[in-house]
Design an enzyme around this catalytic site. Sequence first.
Site, PDB file in Angstrom:
ATOM      1  N   ASP A   1      -2.588  -0.755  11.625  1.00  0.00           N
ATOM      2  CA  ASP A   1      -2.521  -1.631  10.455  1.00  0.00           C
ATOM      3  C   ASP A   1      -2.871  -3.042  10.898  1.00  0.00           C
ATOM      4  OD1 ASP A   1      -1.861  -2.508   7.796  1.00  0.00           O
ATOM      5  OD2 ASP A   1      -0.405  -0.867   7.722  1.00  0.00           O
TER       6      ASP A   1
ATOM      7  N   HIS B   1       3.448   3.610   1.813  1.00  0.00           N
ATOM      8  CA  HIS B   1       4.723   2.931   2.054  1.00  0.00           C
ATOM      9  C   HIS B   1       5.095   1.969   0.932  1.00  0.00           C
ATOM     10  CE1 HIS B   1       1.531   0.310   3.351  1.00  0.00           C
ATOM     11  NE2 HIS B   1       2.358  -0.712   3.336  1.00  0.00           N
ATOM     12  N   ASP B   2       4.165   1.682   0.018  1.00  0.00           N
ATOM     13  CA  ASP B   2       4.417   0.748  -1.080  1.00  0.00           C
ATOM     14  C   ASP B   2       4.561   1.439  -2.438  1.00  0.00           C
ATOM     15  OD1 ASP B   2       4.369  -1.550   0.478  1.00  0.00           O
ATOM     16  OD2 ASP B   2       2.219  -1.891   0.188  1.00  0.00           O
TER      17      ASP B   2
END
Length: 564
Positions: free
Chosen positions: A101, A335-336
């Site tokens: 990331d 993850h969001d």
Amino acid sequence: MAYTPKWWWQNSVVYQVYPRSFQDSNHDGIGDLKGIISRLDYIKKLGADIIWLNPIYRSPNVDNGYDISDYRAIDPTFGSLTDFKELLTKAHELGLKIMMDLVVNHSSDENEWFKQSRQGKENPYRDYYIWRDPVDGHEPTNWGSYFSGSAWQYDEASGQYYLHLFAVKQPDLNWENEAVRHSVYDIMNWWADLGVDGFRMDVINLISKPAVYKDVPTAPGMKYGDVEPVVANGHRMHEFLQEMHQAVMAKHDLVTVGETPGATTDDAKKYANLEQTELNMIFEFEHVGLDGNDNPALGKWSDKKVSLPELRDNLVKWQTQLSGKAWNSLYWNNHDQPRVVSRFGNDDPKYRVVSAKMLATMLHCLQGTPYIYAGEELGMTNTTFNSLSDYRDLESINAYHQLVDEEHLVDGKTMSRYLAIHSRDNARTPMQWDDSKNAGFSDAEPWIAVNPNYSEINAKAALADPSSVFYHYQKLIQMRHDLPVMTEGKFALVNGNESDDQVFAYTRDDGETTLLVVTNFTKETITREYAAGKGKLLLSNYEDDMGETLRPYEAKVYEFSSKR
């Protein structure tokens, strides 16, 4: 026999690991690199090709690692650089690639660049960030932060404000400064030289800020306005990405995906163009924004359900408009985002498995590169939060205080319901490995509570059940590896499906082979003439085929020759 596309990442499948929540190896309740290493065989068994790691850099963890204080160091929470090199080596030995990331719209305020920058206007790092004078004693503009409140923070020492589109401790980098850009490219090359296989780029299309900073419209009752229309897809975006491509991607065989809020299909055709001058693909936000609140002041906080026609229309748009021009990324979860079976499927125990398989089938048979978020292949669901103190996500906590306590735009009970549906913490509960204490994630108290349903939904149970969601994902991945039509085939809706509010049916055709994909988005038993495919039944989430009859959440994929 495995099919080899023009670019290796086109028929690859990405498995996203949220390191903090994947596997704890050192008994502190937080996942780590050695924990990931211990689970590589599991990811290999699933069939994925690429592991995307959420940030593991040194960080104060105000935003769970998206606030980076040292871009060349591993946060001690996760281990060491030696541990990371071991992860790289062992992943590569298994034929798995590692995608990092990259968070370069902003850094942490504890990054050495920012420490230098805030020392004064004469410091050489001052221009690494975006500083502005007050206007009439107030913020330079009325821009709102994505994490609530103002996007500007006043610095007493210098008498200026710095821009932070996210948390106060996440100051935005100034990409207009050539030194910033080349510092970023140096970091990327450093990791690529270490052996990293690609980058997922966090909110990368926000790096080109407007030439002139002006106020933006505000929703009724709101002090600060939505900044995304003026900071997304800015006037120098393509220049910056092309420069990055020449400085980094052209020198390495990397996979790249950009997170691009507010990007349209026209933007994507440039960002992810097939000439490969910028990125390989992007994450767009349109299909995961359909269930946002009708009141713009409340943003994503809502209990609205998306209709199938709305969802289908959006997915079809991205399939057809990018065809032959750019490459799609395919995702339900990350993850969001809340868990997909709770959001677009049905997490009732009676339907959870079949609806999870249906959603997987619908997405993975589209054209693009599929992304699986850890636990999605188990049919993991949204969790249960009993109070605000159960949450760990800064965005969720800030939103509650702003919308309930400060702006009084919604009552606490309603906002709690919205958080339960949309909080990012739904995706961040620990991976459910087995039915032992803490789901086998850790023998210490986890940093965030485990979903209470782990005793029923876990990897150990899935691996022991040939009809589990896990093995359905495994079959879909194998199809993508083996069948050229999954990568190359043209997408088309089945005739008459355009207005169907229950079924999404489409074909993929590469001139040799046609796939017919039929998915029932409801818990009703219904009939459709085209549901009785003319070819071989390749995959289904039921054990038998009832032809034109579609049972609750049924999904079927037929294969037949295009040359009939």
